[in-house]
Enzyme design. Structure first.
Site, PDB file in Angstrom:
ATOM      1  N   CYS A 188       0.820  -1.211   0.000  1.00 28.87           N
ATOM      2  CA  CYS A 188       0.000   0.000   0.000  1.00 28.87           C
ATOM      3  C   CYS A 188       0.857   1.265   0.000  1.00 28.87           C
ATOM      4  O   CYS A 188       0.321   2.371   0.042  1.00 28.87           O
ATOM      5  CB  CYS A 188      -0.954   0.010   1.181  1.00 28.87           C
ATOM      6  SG  CYS A 188      -0.148   0.171   2.770  1.00 28.87           S
ATOM      7  N   ARG A 199       4.159   1.124  -2.034  1.00 28.65           N
ATOM      8  CA  ARG A 199       5.152   1.031  -3.107  1.00 28.65           C
ATOM      9  C   ARG A 199       4.676   0.071  -4.193  1.00 28.65           C
ATOM     10  O   ARG A 199       3.843  -0.817  -3.951  1.00 28.65           O
ATOM     11  CB  ARG A 199       6.502   0.585  -2.570  1.00 28.65           C
ATOM     12  CG  ARG A 199       6.634  -0.878  -2.203  1.00 28.65           C
ATOM     13  CD  ARG A 199       8.074  -1.201  -1.825  1.00 28.65           C
ATOM     14  NE  ARG A 199       8.516  -0.384  -0.707  1.00 28.65           N
ATOM     15  CZ  ARG A 199       9.344   0.655  -0.821  1.00 28.65           C
ATOM     16  NH1 ARG A 199       9.829   0.993  -1.991  1.00 28.65           N
ATOM     17  NH2 ARG A 199       9.677   1.349   0.237  1.00 28.65           N
ATOM     18  N   SER A 240      10.759   2.557   4.285  1.00 29.62           N
ATOM     19  CA  SER A 240       9.320   2.646   4.567  1.00 29.62           C
ATOM     20  C   SER A 240       8.959   4.030   5.099  1.00 29.62           C
ATOM     21  O   SER A 240       9.816   4.754   5.612  1.00 29.62           O
ATOM     22  CB  SER A 240       8.917   1.587   5.594  1.00 29.62           C
ATOM     23  OG  SER A 240       9.159   0.282   5.110  1.00 29.62           O
ATOM     24  N   GLU A 277       8.905  -0.632  10.323  1.00 24.20           N
ATOM     25  CA  GLU A 277       7.600  -1.320  10.371  1.00 24.20           C
ATOM     26  C   GLU A 277       7.788  -2.798   9.992  1.00 24.20           C
ATOM     27  O   GLU A 277       8.552  -3.133   9.092  1.00 24.20           O
ATOM     28  CB  GLU A 277       6.585  -0.615   9.460  1.00 24.20           C
ATOM     29  CG  GLU A 277       7.002  -0.468   8.011  1.00 24.20           C
ATOM     30  CD  GLU A 277       6.535  -1.623   7.158  1.00 24.20           C
ATOM     31  OE1 GLU A 277       5.833  -2.497   7.688  1.00 24.20           O
ATOM     32  OE2 GLU A 277       6.903  -1.665   5.981  1.00 24.20           O
ATOM     33  N   GLY A 304      -1.589   3.034   9.683  1.00 25.76           N
ATOM     34  CA  GLY A 304      -2.853   3.177  10.397  1.00 25.76           C
ATOM     35  C   GLY A 304      -3.227   1.918  11.161  1.00 25.76           C
ATOM     36  O   GLY A 304      -3.648   1.976  12.329  1.00 25.76           O
TER      37      GLY A 304
END
Length: 444
Positions: free
Chosen positions: A69, A71, A127, A132, A212
């Site tokens: 979501c 790259r 990132s 992450e 998120g």
């Protein structure tokens, strides 16, 4: 076309190694993409299957698509200028945009820059939120999909496996993996300052981006029991509910969901402003000024800056959360440098092993030649070890000595190079005589 050289402290041994000249990365990520492209490419789950099947139908090979979501990268073992047109056209088709418009937002890395990029992506140093954890699993999944369609070749497989090994070292030997936790801790710290006991709060997640969902998981672990997820695409919200729990709400009910929520994590990533000053002000009146804490996880900004001017509204983006945790800045920078150092070591290890494998056929040929001579000599000498060894040495040296003499008479400069090569191959030391190049080789 954007050309962004991935940052890595220079490693002299890497620059001296045999380059992977044809290795290429062609792609776009959430930082290089404009709002329109992000809205088209990074909102929906990437359609792996259709893109990979198109590659297979076109007879492509030596290619892996790393699509998340944030790259959309094509890794190519042998990329050419023609490939640049081909793969940017594929990305443009997936996004539903003109190719020329898209190319201005893409990057193309070649050779060692491409290798650095692949290693950095796997280690989560490229990132939006450094460290992450999801990217490792995503890269592995992308490799499995390429392998299933026989698009993966040995070179790419070796590079990716080396990058995953390097990423594992980064996560176990540095504190990089703690950075997302630090970000979440900052969000929890602010949320407790706004609302106090989080167990009584209601959480709204708009969208389903990686950052998120990471923050959402931390809030749930901190005691929030009520979670609502809304997404412009109903299927995406239902998928997120499956992963995180809670309930899905229709996108048309966003205003009602906002009114009923205390903490909002905005993660759609489409480039539009979702939470305007007017909307939040109206919501605060309906909530009788009960405060709202909004976290904007998108690079484009989905919460209007003026929201912070309202009494009872507290809006933070990722930079703000980093500033909350700024007391650990020096520690994080040290962790980043340590992580890049590990990647440099692992890339050098990979390149050295690759070069060593290239020498294997020549070594095998020499060994076969020596063994053939040994067999002949033993057959001729009838078991006399002294005669056999003397004869073997003479035959082994016959051709090399002939070449050395010929070179010395025809090209004296090349003679010195051959001397140095011999000294290095056989670890010889100069006796102070003719072979002056041996001292130079010894210093190497």
């Amino acid at each position: 076309m954007i050309s962004i050289p991935p940052f890595i402290p220079e490693h002299p041994l890497i620059e001296q190694s045999a380059p992977l000249e044809d290795l290429t990365v062609i792609g776009v990520n959430a930082r290089t993409a404009g709002r329109r492209l992000r809205d088209r490419l990074f909102v929906e789950e990437p359609d792996y299957e259709s893109v990979l099947k198109a590659l297979k139908a076109d007879g492509r090979g030596g290619v892996v698509l790393v699509a998340t979501c944030e790259r959309f990268d094509f890794l190519l073992s042998t990329g050419t200028e023609a490939d640049l047109d081909y793969y940017t056209a594929l990305i443009a088709g997936e996004a539903g945009l003109e190719q020329e418009f898209l190319r201005k937002q893409c990057y193309c890395h070649r050779g060692l820059d491409a290798l650095r990029h692949i290693f950095a992506v796997a280690a989560s140093l490229d990132s939006l939120v450094v460290g992450e954890p999801q990217i490792l699993g995503q890269v592995k999944d992308c490799v499995r999909r390429a392998q299933a369609l026989e698009l993966l070749d040995p070179l790419l497989d070796g590079i990716i496996q080396a990058s995953l090994a390097a990423a594992k070292r980064v996560r176990t030997e540095t504190t990089i993996a703690q950075q997302p936790i630090s970000l979440a801790s900052s969000a929890l710290q602010v949320a407790r300052g706004v609302h106090g006991d989080l167990g009584r709060c209601r959480l709204l997640l708009t969208g389903s981006g990686e950052v998120g969902e990471l923050l959402c998981s931390e809030f749930l672990s901190a005691g929030i029991k009520k979670l609502v997820i809304a997404h412009p695409r109903t299927g995406r919200s239902e998928t997120a509910v499956f992963r995180l729990g809670g309930e899905a709400r229709a996108w048309g009910e966003l205003e009602d969901a906002l009114e009923q929520s205390d903490i909002i994590i905005s993660a759609v990533g489409g480039g539009d402003t979702l939470f305007t000053r007017g909307l939040v002000e109206s919501t605060l009146k309906k909530r009788k000024r009960k405060p709202l804490f909004l976290i904007d996880t998108t690079p484009s900004g989905e919460v209007e800056k003026e929201v912070n001017d309202l009494d009872g509204a507290f809006s933070y983006d990722l930079v703000d959360l980093e500033n909350v945790a700024r007391q650990g800045k020096a520690h994080r920078e040290a962790a980043m440098m340590a992580a890049w150092k590990i990647l440099g070591q692992e890339m050098q290890f990979f390149l050295r092993k690759k070069a060593e494998r290239q020498a294997v056929p020549g070594i095998a040929l020499v060994r076969q030649h020596f063994e053939s001579l040994r067999t002949q000599v033993l057959a001729e000498c009838g078991g006399d070890a002294e005669v056999a060894t003397r004869l073997l040495i003479n035959r082994l040296l016959h051709n090399p000595l002939a070449v050395l003499k010929e070179t010395a008479s025809e090209n004296p400069d090349a003679q010195k190079t051959l001397d140095q090569a011999l000294c290095r191959l056989f670890r010889l030391e100069s006796t102070g005589g003719e072979s002056a190049g041996c001292d130079d080789a010894k210093e190497d």
